[in-house]
Design an enzyme around this catalytic site. Sequence first.
Site, PDB file in Angstrom:
ATOM      1  N   GLY A 177       0.717  -1.160  -0.213  1.00  0.00           N
ATOM      2  CA  GLY A 177      -0.153  -0.121   0.205  1.00  0.00           C
ATOM      3  C   GLY A 177       0.781   1.045   0.244  1.00  0.00           C
ATOM      4  N   TYR A 202       4.041   8.038  14.924  1.00  0.00           N
ATOM      5  CA  TYR A 202       4.982   7.551  14.542  1.00  0.00           C
ATOM      6  C   TYR A 202       6.370   7.826  15.121  1.00  0.00           C
ATOM      7  CZ  TYR A 202       1.726   4.174  12.716  1.00  0.00           C
ATOM      8  OH  TYR A 202      -0.053   3.531  12.289  1.00  0.00           O
ATOM      9  N   CYS A 227      -4.826  22.428  18.751  1.00  0.00           N
ATOM     10  CA  CYS A 227      -5.319  23.028  19.994  1.00  0.00           C
ATOM     11  C   CYS A 227      -4.902  21.804  20.456  1.00  0.00           C
ATOM     12  CB  CYS A 227      -6.715  23.033  21.012  1.00  0.00           C
ATOM     13  SG  CYS A 227      -6.607  24.363  22.357  1.00  0.00           S
TER      14      CYS A 227
END
Length: 415
Positions: A268, A309, A335
């Site tokens: 992918g 990550y 925020c």
Amino acid sequence: MKENTAIDNASFLNYAEKYGTPLYIYDGDYILNRYQGLYDYIKWPKLKILYAMKANYNVGILNLLKKNNAYLDTVSPGEVHLALKLGFNRGDILFTSNNITDDEMHEVKQTGVLFNIGSLSRLKKLGAAYPGSEVCIRFNPDVYAGENKHVQTAGAVTKFGVLLSQVNEVLKIVKKYNLKVVGLHEHTGSGIGQTEKVFQSMINILAIAKRKDFPDLRFVDFGGGFKVNYRPEAHKIDYANFGKKITSIFAKFCKDYGKELEMYFEPGKYIVAESGYLMIEVNTIKNNRGRLIAGTNSGFNHLIRPLLYESYHHIENISNPKGKRYIYDVCGNICETGDCFAQQRELPEIREGDKLIIKNAGAYCYSMGSIYNLRAMPSEILVVNGKELLVTKKPTNQELADSIIASANKRVGRK
């Protein structure tokens, strides 16, 4: 294979003027080049490359791949339905189930798409409900790899796959419900830089197939995880030699097995990551005791990988590419303190109004996005042969608010 340089700065700035920012831009020619290139690297006569659509479910990208006879790996009923509605044949789709409900099992089964099952529990439930069905079994190859612990999908602590040591339990279920195991599957992780681990995981899953306990076997699926170079200086894998080794391993297996099986891979990120850019605009410059902060009109709701990550995404200032270089934190408009695309990154001088592009934004960026803080997702365009197509249009703030109210009213039955 060509480098991802088809879209120049002038084009980016033109897209910003035409469609506004933030804006996702995908290079469709690059996507096709990556997809078709795998067939050049892996010279197996019965090779199938299944695009893992969880990486990016953009309708323009899916339609482009469909026109070029691509196959799909799906991981949810929603993905299955989207693929079918776009015209993909059910025989060209694999559904990899992960902790699905019984209702989801029945829903997908009605579509006729092949299941890839990674637990004894779900295999029993499928067999009891649909005896005699064809099925693919996902095993944990006992080899794990990947660029981050959260994307390592095998080994001792993973939730994915049936243990290799449980093959006899699989066979008991298969026999009890007269299931036809047509495929075996494994997947070690995402962003795999250690090719030796890929080869070892192949060997481990093929050891299961060598037992010849699955007489209906048609294919072996070795998952995805091909490495993407997020950093400009990153070492590039020699995929030509990588493909030769893969083919050699599988050819030897098929010779010993006595039958030429199909070989599946399901990349992918490899196909779409480097095709994508998120273009954002700087609206605030701060100097906090010597620390320069460039505030932008996007945030981690649009691209969460750096926060989730700790991933690196290369950033370029396309409005001032030759400016004097300074060190910046490039931050978003959400925020949250962690809402930063990059910290202490050297870039050409950034001024308010400058346009920045965040590279390698084609995979697990828009698809992992949200409307957190009630900020809408960006528009998306697909560029093919120098022509852009607006695939997804960003809603206005009013339209976003109206959609929230309409959705709430629908759930409680108000008109």
